[in-house]
Write an enzyme that holds these catalytic residues in place. Structure first.
Site, mmCIF file in Angstrom:
data_model
loop_
_atom_site.group_PDB
_atom_site.id
_atom_site.type_symbol
_atom_site.label_atom_id
_atom_site.label_comp_id
_atom_site.label_asym_id
_atom_site.label_seq_id
_atom_site.Cartn_x
_atom_site.Cartn_y
_atom_site.Cartn_z
ATOM 1 N N GLY A 85 0.811 -1.221 0.000
ATOM 2 C CA GLY A 85 0.000 0.000 0.000
ATOM 3 C C GLY A 85 0.835 1.258 0.000
ATOM 4 N N ASN A 111 -8.843 3.814 8.146
ATOM 5 C CA ASN A 111 -8.330 2.644 8.864
ATOM 6 C C ASN A 111 -8.540 2.727 10.370
ATOM 7 O OD1 ASN A 111 -6.378 4.714 7.986
ATOM 8 N ND2 ASN A 111 -5.003 3.712 9.421
ATOM 9 N N GLN A 163 -8.211 -0.348 2.975
ATOM 10 C CA GLN A 163 -9.103 -0.988 3.944
ATOM 11 C C GLN A 163 -10.389 -1.478 3.284
ATOM 12 O OE1 GLN A 163 -8.651 -1.645 7.212
ATOM 13 N NE2 GLN A 163 -6.618 -0.723 7.277
ATOM 14 N N THR A 198 12.628 -7.227 -10.366
ATOM 15 C CA THR A 198 12.082 -8.546 -10.668
ATOM 16 C C THR A 198 10.760 -8.719 -9.916
ATOM 17 O OG1 THR A 198 14.309 -9.408 -10.891
ATOM 18 C CG2 THR A 198 12.554 -11.030 -10.587
ATOM 19 N N CYS A 248 -0.518 1.918 13.110
ATOM 20 C CA CYS A 248 0.654 2.326 12.348
ATOM 21 C C CYS A 248 1.548 3.258 13.151
ATOM 22 C CB CYS A 248 0.230 3.013 11.065
ATOM 23 S SG CYS A 248 -0.913 2.027 10.121
HETATM 24 C C1 LIG Z 1 -2.286 -0.441 5.727
HETATM 25 C C2 LIG Z 1 -2.631 0.817 5.051
HETATM 26 C C3 LIG Z 1 -1.733 1.465 4.213
HETATM 27 C C4 LIG Z 1 -0.300 0.984 4.025
HETATM 28 O O1 LIG Z 1 -0.244 -0.249 3.408
HETATM 29 P P1 LIG Z 1 1.092 -1.156 3.525
HETATM 30 O O2 LIG Z 1 0.782 -2.324 2.683
HETATM 31 O O3 LIG Z 1 1.264 -1.456 4.975
HETATM 32 O O4 LIG Z 1 2.215 -0.353 3.004
HETATM 33 C C5 LIG Z 1 -2.128 2.613 3.574
HETATM 34 N N1 LIG Z 1 -3.364 3.106 3.755
HETATM 35 C C6 LIG Z 1 -4.273 2.521 4.551
HETATM 36 C C7 LIG Z 1 -5.633 3.101 4.666
HETATM 37 C C8 LIG Z 1 -3.935 1.359 5.230
HETATM 38 O O5 LIG Z 1 -4.825 0.798 6.024
#
Ligand SMILES: *Cc1c(COP(=O)(O)O)cnc(C)c1O
Length: 426
Positions: free
Chosen positions: A81, A164, A208, A266, A366
């Site tokens: 993400g 989130n 999410q 890759t 986070c």
């Molecule tokens: C988890 C999350 C991210 C980050 O994703 P990763 O795969 O951990 O880098 C970004 N935005 C939201 C809303 C998330 O819940």
């Protein structure tokens, strides 16, 4: 799944932090396994082993495209993400800078994930302008602020699909249509020089959303959409960015030119295969699983409301389908419960719950390493006391009513205990 066993003697953990990450489901593990060892080829290679990997990539791309209702060549695989978000935002900004020496304005919100907020902050330090629109008490974007923020040099709007921390589902379709309308008006203004028009790109962070709400990019009217695997029972560090045909981005990672030159390196073939499998299954199960989790969520919320005083639900009031309103519009993620307790230290509560084998998160998983108060809870105007006493339970595939009953009992006791101790100290 036989639950998350922590060893033979130890009690099973009740995992209620599915918004932070999910376990990889067995079907996904099985789909990935051959590509870790036996079918290990580099997809760029010309021999059979390479072609086999290339085929797996192609079919994964197609199945993801069919969930998003887009073309396979509009999917760019990334390592999750955060990377997709960075590619969307920094990639759009770099492209803007290629064509314009100065200016450049980005609109986002105060409740985005840090991947978005820190990326736009970095651009602001480089001279771009950034507007962060505010939200209502329930966490809905203030659309009047969005409309007012648009400038002639606005080239990107990045607004999340579902939050989130507090689970708010935002009106992305409405925003998508608004951005489209602004773009077509701009083109009308300069019909003689359409090449001079810089369209506003609309990116949404849907990390999410997969498996819970519709991620059809045509219905959403988005140009860019971020999705990851680690939130939908796929492997970590997997994900993709949907890039609508015609949208120009500059890469942020340079190298061998994989992923149409947008993401060199890759390809993570096992990860991509796992991500595609996880998304396909989540999509198939979406309706049923959403209903199941909504019922569990609402059950838990109503029981906590009855058992614990001086408590509030953060985020939108859950609206579920009734006979009166059959075509309801969901306002809250089916798996999200964010609560605040007065006179409680949320972090201590999380630690005590863990001692009872319950895994939950404070305001935001986070940022648990930092003691800064959650920017999302601040943005919805929550008082300091309630921010401090906040806890997030996010349900998932393996959550049962029996688990929630146990959590309720434990939570009620722990809150009472903590309040009593605090009173004694005071
Ligand atoms: C988890 C999350 C991210 C980050 O994703 P990763 O795969 O951990 O880098 C970004 N935005 C939201 C809303 C998330 O819940």
């Amino acid at each position: 799944m036989k639950a998350l066993h922590m060893g033979k003697r130890e009690r099973k953990t009740i995992y209620l932090d599915y918004a932070a990450t999910t376990p990889v489901r067995p079907e996904v593990v099985r789909a990935m396994a051959p590509f870790l060892a036996k079918k290990f080829g580099n997809p760029s290679a010309l021999y059979k082993l390479g072609l086999e990997a290339q085929e797996a990539l192609n079919s994964s791309r197609s199945s993801i495209a069919s969930v998003l209702n887009c073309r396979a060549d509009e999917i760019v695989f990334t390592a999750g993400g955060s990377e997709s978000i960075n590619l969307a935002i920094l990639g759009a900004a770099k492209n803007f800078r290629k064509n314009h020496k100065a200016g450049g304005h980005i609109i986002t919100s105060t409740i985005e994930h840090h991947a978005v907020l820190h990326a736009v902050d970095a651009l602001a330090a480089e001279g771009f302008s950034v507007t962060k629109i505010g939200v209502t008490e329930e966490g809905f974007f203030k659309l009047d602020e969005l409309k007012k923020a648009i400038r002639p040099d606005t080239f990107l709007v990045s607004l999340m699909y579902a939050n989130n921390e507090i689970g708010t589902i935002e009106p992305i379709t409405e925003i998508g249509k608004l951005v489209r309308k602004i773009n077509s008006d701009r083109i009308k203004l300069v019909t003689r020089h359409p090449s001079l028009v810089t369209p506003i790109l609309f990116h949404t962070d849907a990390c999410q959303s997969g498996g819970y709400i519709d991620i059809d990019v045509q219905k959403l009217h988005v140009d860019l959409l971020t999705l990851n695997g680690s939130k939908l029972y796929g492997p970590k560090q997997t994900g993709c960015l949907f890039v609508r045909r015609g949208v120009r981005l500059e890469p942020i990672i340079y190298g061998g030119g994989q992923e149409k030159n947008l993401r060199s390196g890759t390809e993570n073939v096992p990860g991509i295969v796992g991500f595609a499998k996880a998304l396909t299954l989540a999509h198939q199960e979406q309706e049923q699983e959403t209903r199941r989790l909504e019922a569990l969520r609402d059950y838990f919320i109503s029981r906590v409301e009855k058992s614990i005083a001086h408590m509030q639900l953060n985020g939108p009031a859950p609206r579920t389908e009734t006979k009166k309103a059959p075509a309801y519009i969901p306002s809250r993620l089916p798996n999200n419960i964010n609560l605040s307790f007065a006179n409680i230290d949320g972090e201590a509560l999380v630690i005590y719950l863990d001692a009872h084998h319950i895994a939950a998160a404070t305001g935001s998983a986070c940022t648990s390493q930092s003691t800064d108060p959650s920017h999302v809870l601040e943005a919805i105007g929550l008082s300091k006391t309630y921010i401090r006493g906040s806890i997030r339970f996010t349900l998932g595939k393996y959550t049962t009513k029996a688990e929630l009953d146990f959590v309720l009992k434990t939570l009620t006791a722990l809150v009472a205990q903590q309040r009593k101790t605090t009173q004694q100290i005071l």
